[in-house]
Design an enzyme around this catalytic site. Structure first.
Site, PDB file in Angstrom:
ATOM      1  N   ARG A 140       4.076  -9.986 -11.271  1.00  0.00           N
ATOM      2  CA  ARG A 140       4.242  -8.516 -11.504  1.00  0.00           C
ATOM      3  C   ARG A 140       4.975  -8.107 -10.353  1.00  0.00           C
ATOM      4  O   ARG A 140       5.681  -7.255 -10.168  1.00  0.00           O
ATOM      5  CB  ARG A 140       3.238  -7.794 -11.932  1.00  0.00           C
ATOM      6  CG  ARG A 140       2.124  -7.639 -10.967  1.00  0.00           C
ATOM      7  CD  ARG A 140       0.875  -6.985 -11.593  1.00  0.00           C
ATOM      8  NE  ARG A 140       0.847  -5.544 -11.028  1.00  0.00           N
ATOM      9  CZ  ARG A 140      -0.562  -4.592 -11.076  1.00  0.00           C
ATOM     10  NH1 ARG A 140      -1.348  -5.334 -11.742  1.00  0.00           N
ATOM     11  NH2 ARG A 140      -0.185  -3.540 -10.680  1.00  0.00           N
ATOM     12  N   CYS A 186      -3.870   1.387 -20.189  1.00  0.00           N
ATOM     13  CA  CYS A 186      -3.495   2.311 -18.926  1.00  0.00           C
ATOM     14  C   CYS A 186      -2.776   1.615 -17.994  1.00  0.00           C
ATOM     15  O   CYS A 186      -2.354   1.883 -16.796  1.00  0.00           O
ATOM     16  CB  CYS A 186      -4.624   2.917 -18.292  1.00  0.00           C
ATOM     17  SG  CYS A 186      -5.580   1.349 -17.435  1.00  0.00           S
ATOM     18  N   HIS A 202       0.957  -1.215   0.045  1.00  0.00           N
ATOM     19  CA  HIS A 202      -0.085   0.110   0.007  1.00  0.00           C
ATOM     20  C   HIS A 202       0.655   1.334  -0.064  1.00  0.00           C
ATOM     21  O   HIS A 202       0.619   2.384  -0.462  1.00  0.00           O
ATOM     22  CB  HIS A 202      -0.826   0.072   1.166  1.00  0.00           C
ATOM     23  CG  HIS A 202      -1.924  -1.180   1.261  1.00  0.00           C
ATOM     24  ND1 HIS A 202      -2.487  -1.628   2.400  1.00  0.00           N
ATOM     25  CD2 HIS A 202      -1.899  -2.124   0.320  1.00  0.00           C
ATOM     26  CE1 HIS A 202      -2.969  -2.816   2.146  1.00  0.00           C
ATOM     27  NE2 HIS A 202      -2.808  -2.944   0.872  1.00  0.00           N
TER      28      HIS A 202
HETATM   29  C1  PEP Z   1      -3.122  -2.773 -14.861  1.00  0.00           C
HETATM   30  O1  PEP Z   1      -3.263  -3.830 -14.366  1.00  0.00           O
HETATM   31  O2  PEP Z   1      -2.473  -2.368 -15.802  1.00  0.00           O
HETATM   32  C2  PEP Z   1      -3.621  -1.483 -14.190  1.00  0.00           C
HETATM   33  C3  PEP Z   1      -3.741  -0.318 -14.633  1.00  0.00           C
HETATM   34  O3  PEP Z   1      -4.358  -1.685 -12.891  1.00  0.00           O
HETATM   35  P1  PEP Z   1      -3.513  -1.907 -11.774  1.00  0.00           P
HETATM   36  O4  PEP Z   1      -2.151  -1.762 -11.832  1.00  0.00           O
HETATM   37  O5  PEP Z   1      -4.239  -1.157 -10.464  1.00  0.00           O
HETATM   38  O6  PEP Z   1      -3.771  -3.277 -11.290  1.00  0.00           O
HETATM   39 MG    MG Z   2      -4.796  -4.160 -12.966  1.00  0.00          MG
END
Ligand code: PEP
Ligand code: MG
Length: 745
Positions: free
Chosen positions: A638, A675, A362
């Site tokens: 990730r 995004c 967080h």
């Molecule tokens: C993504 O998964 O690319 C995204 C924009 O959402 P988050 O990073 O909040 O999972």
């Molecule tokens: Mg995401």
């Protein structure tokens, strides 16, 4: 412990204290300590070895070995018995040193005539400073009390080293916390920052480790522990947070632990002050912490460490709350920090360095939202850094320069200056479109998650907010926010956007984002688990409340909402049905509804790219969440440092996949944006645009660099370069793209 030994060790400490009080040079003090220790322990030899650099120990003072060996004899970490003590942090006590594994004979010292060897580490709070050794001709193991006495001397030495007592002419010792240190961690938020250290939990400095009034020290300790217990009980009474409660229960257990108290009382009886006794036990615990691999046990040792810090602050009256002033350019240094605490500091921070933390924590999410450079897993930073130290944080490389040398500092400043110059250049194109050399105009939007992000909307030149991560409002509180609070906040976001489009993403929790007030789910694989829209559909209460808050926030203005992590058509339909119901309910209640309502989905799982054509027809827009999509495409977590950078976004397979999504959206005329973090990386961004992505949403600070490169690129030509690389069989198009850009841009 026999009374005899107790007073012996107290006597030794008193003699040491008197020696320290004398106005002599650092080396003379060290010499005196070795003399007094050997004399009081009845050994022929006492020597102090200190770290010359992190890998080398140097004999710095000795009673009994040849004086000419002082500052000449050196050994590598792990070499010989002394090196072994230094490396392991463990005591060696042997009657027959020459026969011990790893014994190294050093003729210059004349030590071969000594049989017994007792070596203890000199360390302060887990920081290894050197080794203290006594040796004697008589072949005997040292008793527990002797060992203890030597440990206490080592502790006093460590404290005195910290205070710089051994510096000065001839001592050849550099002061603690004065050398420059380079610490390699992991980048969690890019950017470079220079500033001065502000410790979230300051180090307590102990100026008087020795006392000869044990009764008084015992009283001080008891009183402080009583205060500590009361404050832990109060904290427990005031928290509703389950995780915090667990930690506080552990605190309470330690605070009431008889063993802990007994050990500290024994330390005091042997001549230490109350604070030195606390710290001695804390050092032992830290040492153990380094060796424990079990995550739960490590956590508990951390709890004990935190508790000891609290006790030390009570005893010494030191702490951030007691007068130290935050520098004007603070770089926050902490072992770890919660999102709410970080938000309290807000944008006043220039940078953040954490000893622990993870990319998806967080705190990292908040740091990213605030665009503050963040380096995590910076080992030992809380031990090395002192309040006010100069510190440079390289969030791009995941490196921290603490008390940097002038050359490093000036190179770093050049880097910051270059970035600032680039920012100026970006400012000059802020109001110009991201129009490419081939005449395409790419729409650039920003990602946000806090009210504090909104001022960037104007400054960055973003056309709107392409992703508003609503979970941050849920993460930074310790209880579920109310509908009215959320509605007021979303309304303020829309006010600040002044008519620009804001895409609100509904709550994306689960996986790495666990709400403090929700029962954590022990899932074997949270990233693939019960998260985002799956939670929203299975337990629709929160989603309904949020949708209602969003509709009300619009106050008749246009509203855009998207659902995260949709993996199949029916999930979108179900979520959309909730949306329709919420609208109908608001109408019945006579509340104004948004002038227009756009509803879209995030494409974050490969499955959705292959959804039926009807889905693409139905959904009003799609936004590719590249961070998640990439991790599922390559099956590479990730958050896992080992694999998260293993596969290139510009890998031909991934780009081809993205191009197929672009094509499907073109056929159905579905507006598409991207995004994920890659949208904000200039090279990745031009490639995404080249394969047909018309809209990119990124961190505000990336808009300038991305716009700048787009305006200098011919996307048609770049697309040909990408296709040629693919047709040639390149694994990644990056080399070909880089070469092309180097020629063109
Ligand atoms: C993504 O998964 O690319 C995204 C924009 O959402 P988050 O990073 O909040 O999972
Ligand atoms: Mg995401």
């Amino acid at each position: 412990m026999p009374e005899q030994t107790e007073s012996e060790s107290r006597k030794l400490l008193r003699r040491l204290r008197d020696a320290m009080a004398e106005d002599s040079a650092g080396q003379a003090r060290l010499d005196k300590i070795t003399y007094l220790t050997a004399d009081s322990m009845g050994t022929e030899v006492c020597s102090v070895y200190l770290f010359r650099d992190p890998e080398t120990l140097e004999l710095c003072a000795t009673e009994g070995l040849k004086p000419e060996a002082v500052h000449q004899t050196r050994m590598k970490l792990g070499e010989g018995l002394v090196g072994r003590v230094a490396r392991s942090g463990k005591i060696i006590n042997t009657a027959n040193a020459p026969q011990e594994k790893g014994f190294r004979f050093m003729p210059e010292t004349g030590e071969e005539i000594y049989s017994s060897f007792l070596g203890v580490p000199i360390q302060r709070l887990g920081e290894k400073l050197g080794v203290l050794v006594v040796q004697s001709k008589q072949a005997r193991e040292f008793s527990g009390d002797e060992l203890y006495a030597l440990e206490v001397v080592a502790m006093v030495l460590a404290e005195m080293t910290e205070l710089g007592a051994f510096l000065g002419e001839g001592a050849a010792l550099s002061a603690r916390h004065q050398q420059s240190v380079l610490i390699r961690g992991t980048t969690a938020q890019e950017g470079a920052a220079e500033g001065h250290v502000w410790l979230h939990e300051p180090r307590v400095v102990i100026t008087n480790p020795i006392s000869d009034d044990p009764q008084k020290e015992l009283e001080r300790l008891t009183e402080a522990v009583d205060k500590l217990r009361v404050s832990v009980d109060q904290m427990l009474a005031n928290t509703g947070d389950k995780e915090q409660m667990e930690v506080l229960e552990a605190y309470r257990m330690f605070a009431n632990s008889k063993g802990w108290m007994r050990r500290m009382e024994a330390d005091i009886a042997r001549g230490l002050t109350a604070e030195a006794a606390v710290e001695k036990e804390q050092s032992t615990a830290r040492n153990r912490m380094e060796q424990v691999t079990d995550a739960y046990l490590r956590e508990r040792l951390h709890d004990l460490d935190d508790l000891s810090n609290r006790l030390l602050r009570i005893l010494t009256g030191q702490g951030n709350e007691t007068g130290a002033e935050m520098p004007s350019d603070p770089i926050l240094v902490a072992r770890n920090i919660g999102p709410a605490e970080l938000l309290d500091y807000g944008r006043s921070l220039r940078g953040i360095v954490l000893e622990e933390g993870s990319v998806g924590s967080h705190a990292a999410i908040v740091a990213r939202a605030l665009a503050i450079p963040l380096v995590i897993r910076a080992g030992r930073i809380t031990t090395e850094a002192l309040n006010g130290n100069l510190i440079m944080v390289d969030g791009d490389q995941g490196v921290v320069h603490l008390r940097p040398e002038d050359t490093v500092a000036s190179a770093f400043r050049d880097k910051i200056a270059m970035q600032a110059q680039a920012q100026e250049r970006y400012a000059s194109i802020r109001d110009k479109p991201a129009e490419t050399l081939c005449g395409r105009v790419i729409s650039l939007h920003m990602n946000a998650g806090l009210m504090a992000d909104l001022p960037s909307l104007e400054g960055s030149g973003a056309e709107g907010v392409g992703l508003f991560r609503t979970e941050l409002q849920f993460l930074v509180r310790n209880k579920m926010p109310k509908r009215s609070e959320l509605s007021a906040l979303y309304a303020r976001v829309l006010d600040a956007a002044k008519g620009k489009r804001v895409v609100f993403r509904t709550l994306d929790i689960g996986s790495d984002k666990v709400l403090p007030y929700m029962k954590p789910n022990d899932e074997p694989n949270p990233a693939l688990g019960w998260r985002a829209i799956r939670v929203g559909l299975d337990k629709p209460g929160v989603m309904r409340m949020q949708l209602q808050a969003l509709i009300r926030a619009a106050q008749g203005r246009p509203m855009t909402i998207m659902f995260p992590f949709v993996a199949q058509y029916s999930e979108y339909l179900a979520a959309k049905a909730e949306m329709d119901k919420a609208m109908a309910r608001e109408r019945i209640l006579g509340h104004p509804v948004p002038a227009t309502l756009e509803v879209g989905a995030m494409l974050e799982t490969p499955s959705l790219a292959f959804a039926p054509h009807a889905f693409f027809e139905e959904v009003q827009f799609l936004s590719i969440g590249g961070n998640d999509l990439k991790q599922f495409f390559f099956a590479a977590d990730r958050e896992n440092e080992r694999v998260r950078r293993r596969y290139d976004t510009l890998n031909v397979s991934f780009l081809t996949f993205l191009e197929d999504i672009v094509e499907r959206c073109r056929v159905s005329s579905t507006p598409l944006s991207f995004c994920g973090e890659d949208a904000g990386r200039p090279v990745e961004a031009v490639c995404l645009a080249a394969i047909g992505m018309e809209t990119l949403s990124m961190r505000p600070a990336s808009i300038g660099p991305v716009k700048s490169i787009l305006r200098r690129t011919n996307l048609d030509a770049l697309r040909d370069v990408i296709h040629a690389a693919r047709d040639r069989g390149d694994e990644s198009v990056r080399p070909a793209v880089m070469e092309y850009l180097a020629r063109q841009v």
